[in-house]
Design a protein around this motif. Structure first.
Motif, short mmCIF file in Angstrom:
data_model
loop_
_atom_site.label_atom_id
_atom_site.label_comp_id
_atom_site.label_asym_id
_atom_site.label_seq_id
_atom_site.Cartn_x
_atom_site.Cartn_y
_atom_site.Cartn_z
N THR A 166 38.67 29.09 28.40
CA THR A 166 38.50 29.88 29.74
C THR A 166 36.94 30.45 29.72
O THR A 166 36.36 30.42 28.65
N ILE A 167 36.54 30.80 30.67
CA ILE A 167 35.41 31.39 31.11
C ILE A 167 35.80 32.87 32.01
O ILE A 167 36.41 32.66 32.91
N THR A 168 35.11 33.95 31.39
CA THR A 168 35.21 35.24 32.07
C THR A 168 34.01 35.57 32.77
O THR A 168 33.12 35.51 32.21
N TYR A 169 34.13 35.88 34.20
CA TYR A 169 32.95 36.10 34.87
C TYR A 169 33.25 37.18 35.92
O TYR A 169 34.32 37.12 36.64
N ARG A 170 32.57 38.46 35.73
CA ARG A 170 32.83 39.72 36.54
C ARG A 170 34.45 40.06 36.34
O ARG A 170 35.13 39.88 37.44
N ASP A 171 34.93 39.94 35.27
CA ASP A 171 36.31 40.34 35.15
C ASP A 171 37.50 39.29 35.41
O ASP A 171 38.62 39.72 35.52
N ARG A 172 36.96 38.18 35.93
CA ARG A 172 37.82 37.20 36.52
C ARG A 172 37.90 36.07 35.37
O ARG A 172 36.85 35.53 35.05
N ILE B 5 27.48 28.15 35.59
CA ILE B 5 26.85 28.20 36.60
C ILE B 5 27.37 27.84 38.29
O ILE B 5 27.10 28.77 39.03
N ALA B 6 28.36 27.05 37.95
CA ALA B 6 29.04 26.75 39.32
C ALA B 6 29.93 27.91 39.55
O ALA B 6 30.09 28.30 40.91
N ILE B 7 30.62 28.69 38.70
CA ILE B 7 31.30 29.96 38.94
C ILE B 7 30.60 30.93 39.75
O ILE B 7 31.01 31.60 40.39
#
Length: 368
Positions: A348-354, A248-250
Motif C-alpha cells: 500500500t501507499i498512504t497519501y494524505r490519510d488515504r 507521483i501518479a497518486i
C-alpha cells in the motif's frame, strides 16, 4: 433483487468516421463488451449515442436512470466537450460514473492540468502555449508540439518532435490550422513513457513503453504507434522505483480531483518521472485499451474491470442517492469483492490519510 437501470453514454463510431478526430469514439467491440459487463452486474442497460440532443435524451429519462455509465468524449466544444454529460447529469440530479465537470475542463486544457499538478510538486516539463507568429520563450530544444486541448494522441505525429525554430513554427501553424487552437510546446522528455492507472483506491500495474523496442524506433505515441505497440509494451514489477512512480501518479490524481478511475501518462528523464497528461475517461476496449492491459496483468478480467468502476462510483454516490441503489447492488458488490480477491496485492501507499493498494505481483514479471 431489483435491477439497476444504467444508461451507457458514449459516442458511437459510424462506418464513415475514419478521420483521427473520431479515434475516441466507440466501435462495436467496446460497446458490446461494456454492455455485457453492465448486464452481468444485474443491470438493465440502454445505450445512448451522445449527440447535440443529449440534454433532451437525459431529461426524459431522469426519473428512470439509476446511473449513467459515462464514456463520452464529446463533440465540438473543445475543452468543454468531455464535461457535457457530467454537467447535464449534475443539473438533472442523475448519478454518473467518473469525474466532475470541473475536473474534465481542467484536464482538457493541458496547460492548466500541468499547472495544477505542479502546484502539488508533481514534476512536469517546462512549457508554453504558442500561436502562429509568436516567439519561443526560454525553452530548450528539442521540443514537443501538440494541440493543447485534444486527447487520444489526436494531432500528434513523429513530426511533433522539433529541433529548430523553422520546424517549431511549422508545427505550431499546423496545429492551429487543423484544430483552431494554440499549440502546447514543451521540452521533449527523451526517456521511456509510463502509463499509470487507478480504479478507486487501487493502483494498477504500470505499463512501460520503451520506444527502442517498437519497429521504426518512434519518438512519441502517435496514433500509428498505438496501433502497433501492444506486443512491445511491458509492465513494471512493484520495485521501489515503481512504487515511487505510483506515488507521483497518486499525487497528480488527487491534485486534479479525479473520481472513480483514471489513467495518466508520464515520461522519464534522468531518472525522474514527469507528468504529461491525465486521461480521465480512459479507453475501455476489451482487449486493446491500456487500462484493460493493466487489469489483465493484475488478474482482473475486462468485465470485472467494468464492475469495479461501477462499484467505486456506487460507493461514492450511495449517500447522496440512496433511493437509486437500495436493494439493487448486491450482485455488483459480490462481483467487485471477488475480482479484488483474485488480484495479487503488492502493498500500500498512504497519501494524505488515504490508503491506496498496489495490484499486481510484487516480484518481477515482464510479460508483454
Amino acid at each position: 433483487m431489483r435491477k439497476l437501470n444504467i444508461a451507457y453514454t458514449c459516442n458511437v463510431r459510424k462506418p464513415w468516421m475514419e478521420d483521427e478526430r473520431y479515434g475516441e469514439f466507440e466501435g462495436p467491440d467496446t460497446i458490446n463488451a461494456v454492455t455485457a459487463a453492465l448486464e452481468r452486474i444485474g443491470a438493465n442497460v440502454e445505450l445512448i449515442d451522445v449527440g447535440p440532443d443529449i440534454y433532451a435524451q437525459l431529461e426524459k429519462r431522469k426519473e428512470q436512470i439509476d446511473l449513467v455509465f459515462n464514456n463520452t468524449e464529446g463533440l465540438d466544444e473543445k475543452e468543454l466537450r468531455e464535461a457535457i454529460v457530467p454537467f447535464f447529469c449534475e443539473h438533472l440530479h442523475i448519478p454518473y460514473t467518473g469525474s466532475s465537470p470541473k475536473t474534465f475542463i481542467n484536464k482538457m486544457d493541458k496547460a492548466t492540468a500541468k499547472k495544477i499538478v505542479a502546484y502539488d510538486a508533481v514534476p512536469t516539463a517546462r512549457f508554453q502555449l504558442m500561436m502562429p507568429g509568436e516567439q519561443l520563450g526560454d525553452l530548450a530544444f528539442p521540443l514537443m508540439v501538440k494541440p493543447y486541448s485534444e486527447g487520444t494522441s489526436i494531432g500528434i505525429s513523429q513530426k511533433s518532435k522539433v529541433h529548430t525554430i523553422a520546424e517549431l513554427n511549422e508545427a505550431v501553424s499546423a496545429v492551429y490550422a487543423q484544430f483552431n487552437q494554440p499549440a502546447l510546446v514543451e521540452e521533449f522528455l527523451p526517456g521511456n513513457e509510463y502509463t499509470i492507472g487507478l480504479i478507486g483506491n487501487y493502483v494498477l500495474p504500470i505499463l512501460e513503453i520503451d520506444f527502442a523496442k517498437i519497429p521504426g524506433q518512434p519518438h512519441v505515441r502517435d496514433p500509428h504507434v498505438k496501433d502497433i505497440e501492444n506486443p512491445y509494451i511491458s509492465h513494471l514489477d512493484w520495485s521501489e522505483k515503481a512504487k515511487s512512480y505510483a506515488k507521483i501518479a497518486i499525487e497528480a490524481h488527487e491534485a486534479l480531483e479525479v473520481r472513480d478511475y483514471n489513467r495518466m501518462d508520464f515520461r522519464e528523464r534522468d531518472g525522474q518521472l514527469y507528468f504529461l497528461e491525465a486521461n480521465v475517461i480512459p479507453g475501455v476496449h476489451p482487449t486493446e485499451a491500456d487500462l484493460t492491459n493493466m487489469c489483465r496483468h493484475a488478474n482482473i478480467a475486462h468485465n470485472d474491470m467494468i464492475a469495479l468502476i461501477v462499484y467505486t462510483a456506487v460507493q461514492r454516490l450511495s449517500l447522496r442517492y440512496p433511493e437509486r441503489f437500495a436493494g439493487k447492488t448486491g450482485l455488483l458488490e459480490d462481483l467487485a469483492h471477488q475480482a479484488i480477491g483474485k488480484a495479487a496485492h503488492a502493498g500500500t501507499i498512504t497519501y494524505r490519510d488515504r490508503v491506496y493498494t498496489l495490484l499486481g505481483k510484487p516480484t518481477a514479471e515482464h510479460a508483454s
